[in-house]
Scaffold this motif. Structure first.
Motif, short mmCIF file in Angstrom:
data_model
loop_
_atom_site.label_atom_id
_atom_site.label_comp_id
_atom_site.label_asym_id
_atom_site.label_seq_id
_atom_site.Cartn_x
_atom_site.Cartn_y
_atom_site.Cartn_z
N LEU A 140 0.73 -1.62 -0.30
CA LEU A 140 -0.24 -0.23 -0.24
C LEU A 140 0.89 1.02 0.43
CD1 LEU A 140 -2.86 -1.19 2.58
CD2 LEU A 140 -3.09 -0.88 -0.29
N GLU A 141 1.59 1.42 0.64
CA GLU A 141 3.00 2.30 0.86
C GLU A 141 3.67 2.69 -0.44
OE1 GLU A 141 5.96 2.63 3.29
OE2 GLU A 141 4.60 3.93 4.97
N GLN A 142 4.09 1.51 -1.18
CA GLN A 142 4.44 1.23 -3.19
C GLN A 142 3.40 2.06 -3.57
OE1 GLN A 142 7.52 0.54 -3.45
NE2 GLN A 142 7.45 0.57 -1.13
N ALA A 143 1.95 1.89 -3.30
CA ALA A 143 0.68 2.37 -3.91
C ALA A 143 0.71 3.67 -3.56
CB ALA A 143 0.07 1.59 -3.91
N GLY A 144 1.42 4.63 -2.52
CA GLY A 144 1.04 5.68 -3.11
C GLY A 144 0.20 5.98 -1.99
N TYR A 145 -0.30 5.17 -0.96
CA TYR A 145 -0.89 5.34 0.36
C TYR A 145 0.33 5.51 1.93
CZ TYR A 145 -5.18 3.61 -2.33
OH TYR A 145 -5.94 3.90 -3.51
N THR A 146 -1.13 6.06 2.38
CA THR A 146 0.26 6.76 4.13
C THR A 146 -0.11 5.59 5.13
OG1 THR A 146 -0.11 9.37 3.28
CG2 THR A 146 0.75 8.02 5.57
N VAL A 147 0.72 4.48 5.07
CA VAL A 147 -0.15 3.69 6.14
C VAL A 147 0.58 3.57 7.48
CG1 VAL A 147 0.54 1.12 6.12
CG2 VAL A 147 0.37 2.41 4.00
N GLU A 148 -0.25 3.40 8.17
CA GLU A 148 0.99 3.66 9.79
C GLU A 148 0.03 1.51 10.22
OE1 GLU A 148 -0.14 4.80 14.05
OE2 GLU A 148 -1.14 6.45 12.64
N LEU A 149 1.54 1.46 10.73
CA LEU A 149 1.36 0.03 10.76
C LEU A 149 2.31 -0.41 12.30
CD1 LEU A 149 1.37 -3.16 10.70
CD2 LEU A 149 3.41 -3.42 9.28
N ASP A 150 2.04 -0.98 13.48
CA ASP A 150 2.13 -0.78 14.88
C ASP A 150 3.75 -1.05 14.93
OD1 ASP A 150 1.79 -3.47 14.36
OD2 ASP A 150 1.11 -3.90 16.21
N LEU A 151 4.71 -2.07 13.82
CA LEU A 151 5.25 -2.49 13.92
C LEU A 151 6.72 -1.31 13.62
CD1 LEU A 151 7.66 -4.91 14.21
CD2 LEU A 151 7.09 -5.75 11.97
N TRP A 152 5.70 -0.99 12.81
CA TRP A 152 6.95 0.47 11.59
C TRP A 152 6.78 1.73 12.69
CZ3 TRP A 152 5.15 -0.27 5.95
CH2 TRP A 152 5.41 -1.64 4.92
N ASP A 153 5.63 2.01 13.32
CA ASP A 153 5.79 3.14 13.58
C ASP A 153 5.84 3.19 15.16
OD1 ASP A 153 5.31 4.38 10.65
OD2 ASP A 153 3.92 3.39 11.05
N TRP A 154 5.38 2.41 15.54
CA TRP A 154 5.31 2.60 17.21
C TRP A 154 6.60 2.30 18.04
CZ3 TRP A 154 0.23 0.29 18.37
CH2 TRP A 154 -1.01 0.55 17.51
N ALA A 155 7.03 2.25 19.08
CA ALA A 155 7.93 2.26 19.05
C ALA A 155 8.44 1.67 20.75
CB ALA A 155 8.67 3.72 20.68
N ALA A 156 9.00 0.81 20.81
CA ALA A 156 8.96 -0.40 22.10
C ALA A 156 9.01 0.59 23.80
CB ALA A 156 10.31 -0.60 22.03
N GLY A 157 7.45 0.49 24.00
CA GLY A 157 7.42 0.46 25.62
C GLY A 157 5.91 1.08 25.18
N ASP A 158 5.78 1.55 23.94
CA ASP A 158 4.80 2.36 23.74
C ASP A 158 3.38 1.98 24.27
OD1 ASP A 158 5.74 4.28 23.23
OD2 ASP A 158 5.11 4.23 21.20
N ASN A 159 2.05 2.94 25.01
CA ASN A 159 0.92 1.93 25.48
C ASN A 159 0.30 1.91 24.72
OD1 ASN A 159 -1.54 1.78 26.28
ND2 ASN A 159 -0.72 3.41 28.32
N ALA A 160 -0.16 0.44 23.94
CA ALA A 160 -0.66 0.11 22.40
C ALA A 160 -2.23 0.58 22.66
CB ALA A 160 -0.35 -1.38 23.29
N VAL A 161 -2.49 0.38 24.73
CA VAL A 161 -3.86 1.27 23.72
C VAL A 161 -4.57 2.62 23.44
CG1 VAL A 161 -6.09 1.18 25.20
CG2 VAL A 161 -4.89 -0.57 26.01
N VAL A 162 -3.59 3.23 24.12
CA VAL A 162 -3.13 5.14 23.29
C VAL A 162 -2.90 4.86 22.49
CG1 VAL A 162 -2.19 6.94 24.23
CG2 VAL A 162 -2.71 5.72 25.74
N ARG A 163 -1.76 4.07 22.07
CA ARG A 163 -1.53 4.54 20.41
C ARG A 163 -2.72 3.43 19.25
NH1 ARG A 163 3.65 5.33 18.89
NH2 ARG A 163 2.55 5.77 16.88
N MET A 164 -3.34 2.65 19.76
CA MET A 164 -4.30 2.17 19.23
C MET A 164 -5.72 3.09 18.87
SD MET A 164 -5.31 -0.46 16.84
CE MET A 164 -4.29 -1.55 18.23
N SER A 165 -5.88 4.07 19.66
CA SER A 165 -6.19 5.24 19.66
C SER A 165 -6.80 6.24 19.06
CB SER A 165 -6.92 5.48 21.55
OG SER A 165 -7.99 6.13 20.96
#
Length: 991
Positions: A32-57
């Motif tokens: 999808l990124e290669q197709a020109g979309y802006t993508v959010e994926l936890d593995l790529w965009d979230w740091a270790a130790g982030d609050n998963a519930v907050v980041r999800m919201s």
């Protein structure tokens, strides 16, 4: 990169998936990124130790659309993705926001079944790519604004060599990995962390918090390899426990790859290094390596990944993924997936007894297929050694019991180390602070006693315990299974003597004043070990004293539910073993009554305080500090039950005696002054209450300091009465400053901090800012559910406040629906006779009346009044309030005569019970005056208004808003007496 011309300009996509489907998520996100979309994926965009519930919201809020990857794991019960798609489907009202894709033939929940869900399962990479882009493109609308200039900012690109491969479409040319564990559960976050940290040239080591085997390091590495197999061209597994055997395994790998001839083993390792430096993806797993020296000489360069598992924590140059024990939910899932008839509570009990250790749980699951759970739990206490030797999985060379026995037997020549291990085993499986072990070394027999007198000797001795313990910043920690095995080798006399020694150490570790927040961290560390000492049966006086202070700590720190459970248990045990008049029994009774009062259970609290006060007066005398404490508690409960006149004289007497016995600056004396100031405010004299609290705050700042919980509580009470007096702006400012200090001192999740947020939201509503109040209560409710739980009284109270605010904002239907649901929940949680349940019935009836259904509201209040008289008594403030609301509703329904008679009777009772100047009496006089004026009884109306005005001038002053409103009412009445037209109406007191 080839940009999809159909991609919506700047559109943000969030990838929603279950952990086991991470390879699919990477593949979808990359394309999808290669197709020109802006993508959010936890593995790529979230740091270790982030609050998963907050980041999800936050991610769901940012995303324009959500790509959901449907699979069996996606719809597994309790997975977080359920909350995702629920929020997407119900929280947003945008057509086509959810883009579902099937990874397997699964049945979605009913709410999602109407959606067209294309499938990627079984397709080639090219066909899956086409289906993916068609699903995301849909039918794009024409742009509302000019598209971005193509020569502008170039979207981020990921190198082609990083492109994830379609899961299942590619298999490594060489695959040398142990069989996949079909019963593997959990560990998604750990596998995510491995995937995130693996980089060419950056090895990753999988460790565990406990060095004993069976935590799951090897299983995590194997699951990672299987889950991401399609991303590699070569995957090899190397047993590194014996370093001298690693070269032979690498040589065999080179031979399998065809890099050397049958007689060319000498050239195998150089050839393998050259091969792995080629542009290919590979994964080498070094399993169970003990040192870096076992791995470092064999690390190749190239584009591949190196994954190590180890019991050692000495890997300074490696990225690490540290495994904790399984969560309880994961442990229960593991057991019940293998033993289908095992009840959830039985699985929980087994998991608790085994300390959530994966290997032990796996062995237990096999045993439990043919052994009742209760019998298994009993055997763990009597025959743990033999039980944990049985049913070993084939992949493990020896049982956990055998490995632990070997380590324990190795301490035979180190008596002080073995003694230390046994002493730690009678404590809790939580970390044991070093300060606890050194608190009273003379109480511990040789050979350990002298060791405990020297912190350095203690540290060196603890190091000898090796994998049997965890040594870290918080002290020494022994896993529950190690404790079980060690204690099973001792007789009852040995265990009793160890527990006696531990009891002395625990009692000597008393952290200090349980009311002081500075001591709460130390109390938190001590609590599990205190509870492990079997306090109810102990004959150690100092230990019982510490337990009584521990009850105070639980209540002051906000853990009221835990305080009730412990106080009830100790009270019942001590009442049986020590007698009802023993000072420890009475101390437990006093704290149990305190906890009941905090939970709104004042009738239960009254019975306990009366009994405790009587026994203390008889055994200790009327002026003993403990007796005065019970007298103070008794008065507080009386006031909460509405017996204000009775409580005032008792409170004044307690204050005088505490001042004489303890002194004016004693914290207990200051507490009574706090209660008296609150009584003055409840009686309607707000200005005097404010003055009293201002003086008390000055004294508590001087005596206790600005950060003591009592000082902070005084500031809260002062702000409350300032708000009650009508100065909402000052109250809001005071609450905001207090909130800042409470977050700093107590933390954002402390119940007192949450209470201040509730009070602040309430005063914003009283000031007329309903929108701000509703927003504040909604945010508070989210935090209360997370911190206190959905069934906590404070959480339920916030729901009631929200409902009333929405009703006041004009949304009567939402208010009624919310209160109906709240009533259902309070009936279930608290029961039909709890005061909070009765209050909800009152509020629901009032909003039904506000919505225009007066007859239904009157019927509901009449039924409620009957129950309140039976449960609370006729003189309780809540009973009187219901009579007031019932009279008001009858007036609005047109029955003015009955309403007037009801209010006149109510006024007589309120004066008798509450005193002549109570705010509720002033409200009744106002409502009665309005009704009398509407009925033409002008002289009677004037009498009520004039009496109210006189009281308000005395209480609030002539310029107070309430005084002026009454003055206007009296002016209208006087105008009516003079023949000029007046305006009638009535006011209803709302609660």
């Amino acid at each position: 990169m080839t940009t999809d011309a159909s991609a919506r300009s700047g559109e943000k996509l969030f990838i929603s998936y279950a952990g086991p489907d991470r390879p699919w998520a990477e593949w979808v996100a990359w394309h999808l990124e290669q197709a020109g979309y802006t993508v959010e994926l936890d593995l790529w965009d979230w740091a270790a130790g982030d609050n998963a519930v907050v980041r999800m919201s936050q991610a769901l809020d940012r995303a324009d659309r959500v790509v959901a990857l449907f699979s069996e794991d996606y719809f597994e019960h309790q997975r977080f993705t359920t909350d995702e798609w629920t929020a997407i489907m119900s929280g947003r009202d945008r057509h086509g926001r959810l883009i579902p894709l099937r990874l397997a033939d699964v049945t979605a929940p009913p709410v999602l079944r109407p959606l067209v869900t294309p499938s990627l399962a079984g397709l080639s990479a090219d066909d899956a790519h086409r289906v993916l882009l068609n699903a995301v493109r849909g039918t794009p609308p024409r742009p509302a604004t000019a598209p971005d200039f193509p020569g502008g900012q170039v979207p981020r690109q990921r190198p082609a060599e990083e492109a994830p491969r379609l899961p299942g479409a590619h298999q490594p040319t060489l695959w040398r990995v142990p069989h996949r564990n079909a019963a593997f559960v959990g560990r998604d976050r750990d596998i995510d962390a491995v995937r995130r940290r693996l980089r060419p040239g950056q090895p990753v080591v999988v460790q565990s918090t406990f060095r004993l085997g069976g935590v799951g390091k090897t299983q995590v590495a194997a699951e990672y390899a299987h889950r991401f197999a399609a991303q590699y061209d070569l995957v090899a597994w190397l047993d590194a426990e014996q370093p001298h055997l690693v070269p032979a395994q690498l040589t065999a790998l080179a031979t399998d790859l065809g890099l050397v001839t049958e007689h060319g083993e000498a050239a195998a390792l150089p050839a393998l290094r050259r091969h792995l430096q080629q542009p290919m993806r590979w994964l080498l797993v070094f399993d169970n390596a003990e040192t870096t020296e076992a791995v470092q000489p064999w690390l190749p360069a190239g584009f591949g990944h190196v994954l190590v598992t180890s019991r050692s924590d000495n890997w300074p140059e490696y990225a690490d993924v540290t495994l904790e024990l399984l969560t309880r939910r994961e442990s229960v899932t593991l057991l019940r997936s293998r033993v289908t008839d095992l009840a959830p509570d039985q699985a929980d009990a087994v998991a608790d007894k085994l300390g959530d250790l994966p290997l032990a749980l796996t062995q237990a699951a096999t045993t439990l297929r043919s052994m009742p759970a209760q019998f298994y739990l009993e055997l763990l206490d009597t025959d743990a050694d033999e039980l944990l030797d049985a049913d070993l999985p084939p992949s493990y060379p020896r049982s956990l019991a055998a490995a632990l026995r070997l380590s324990i037997n190795g301490l035979a020549d180190h008596g002080e180390a073995l003694h230390l291990l046994r002493l730690c085993c009678v404590m809790a499986p939580e970390p044991i602070p070093m300060s606890l072990l050194t608190a009273a070394p003379t109480a511990v027999a040789e050979p350990l006693g002298p060791v405990l007198a020297s912190p350095m000797r203690l540290y060196r001795t603890a190091q000898r315990l090796g994998e049997l313990v965890r040594l870290w910043q918080r002290g020494i920690q022994v896993h529950r299974l190690v404790q079980t095995l060690v204690l099973s080798q001792l007789d009852s006399a040995q265990r009793d003597e160890l527990r006696r020694q531990a009891s002395v150490l625990v009692a000597a570790s008393h952290p200090g004043d349980p009311a002081s927040a500075t001591h709460w961290p130390a109390w938190s560390q001590l609590m599990p070990h205190l509870l492990a000492m079997k306090i109810g049966d102990s004959d150690h006086t100092a230990l019982r004293d510490t337990a009584c202070d521990a009850l105070l700590y639980l209540l002051y720190s906000g853990d009221t539910n835990a305080g009730i459970r412990l106080a009830k248990r100790l009270y019942e045990q001590w009442r049986q073993t020590l007698g009802p008049d023993d000072r420890h029994t009475l101390a437990a009774a006093a704290e149990l009554a305190h906890a009941y009062h905090k939970q709104g259970l004042d009738r239960e609290a009254l019975a306990l305080t009366e009994d405790t006060l009587d026994r203390r007066q008889r055994t200790l005398g009327p002026d003993a500090p403990a007796t005065l404490r019970s007298a103070n508690d008794h008065v507080v409960v009386l006031a909460s039950l509405g017996r204000l006149s009775e409580s005032r004289d008792k409170l004044v007497d307690v204050l005088a005696r505490r001042t004489a016995v303890l002194g004016g600056d004693h914290p207990d004396t200051l507490t009574t002054r706090n209660n008296l100031a609150n009584w003055i405010g409840e009686a309607g004299n707000h200005r005097t209450a404010i003055t009293s609290y201002e003086q008390l705050l000055t004294d508590r700042l001087r005596v206790l300091g600005p950060d003591h919980p009592y000082t902070l509580a005084t500031r809260n009470n002062l702000a409350s009465w300032i708000g009650e007096a009508g100065d909402h702006r000052t109250a809001i400012t005071s609450y905001e400053r207090l909130l800042t200090d409470q977050i700093r001192v107590l933390g954002p999740d402390h119940p007192d901090t949450l209470t201040t947020r509730s009070n602040l939201a309430n005063v914003k509503g009283e000031a007329g800012d309903d929108h701000a109040a509703i927003t504040s209560f909604e945010e508070l409710l989210t935090d209360q559910i997370r911190i206190l739980g959905p069934d906590h009284p404070h959480t339920l109270a916030t729901r009631g406040n929200l409902a009333s605010l929405k009703g006041r904002a004009g949304d009567h239907r939402t208010a009624i629906t919310s209160l109906e649901q709240l009533l259902t929940d309070r009936l279930h949680i608290l029961g039909p006779d709890h005061p909070h349940t009765l209050t909800t019935r009152n509020n629901l009836a009032n909003w039904i009346g506000e919505a225009g259904d007066h007859n239904s509201a009157i019927t509901s209040l009449e039924q409620l009044l009957t129950d309140q008289i039976r449960i609370l008594g006729p003189d309780h403030p809540d009973t009187l309030a219901t009579r007031s609301n019932l009279a008001s509703l009858k007036s609005r329904a047109g029955d003015h005569r009955t309403a007037i008679t009801s209010l006149e009777q109510l006024l007589t009772d309120q004066i008798r019970i509450l005193g002549p100047d109570h705010p509720h009496i002033l409200t009744t006089r106002s409502n009665l005056a309005e009704l009398l004026l509407a009925r033409g009884a002008v002289m009677a109306a004037r009498t009520q208004a004039a009496t109210k005005l006189e009281a308000e001038r005395r209480l609030f002053g002539p310029h107070d808003r309430r005084t002026q409103q009454t003055q206007h009412l009296l002016d209208r009445i006087k105008a009516r007496m003079g023949g000029r037209p007046g305006r009638g109406g009535n006011r209803r007191r709302k609660r």
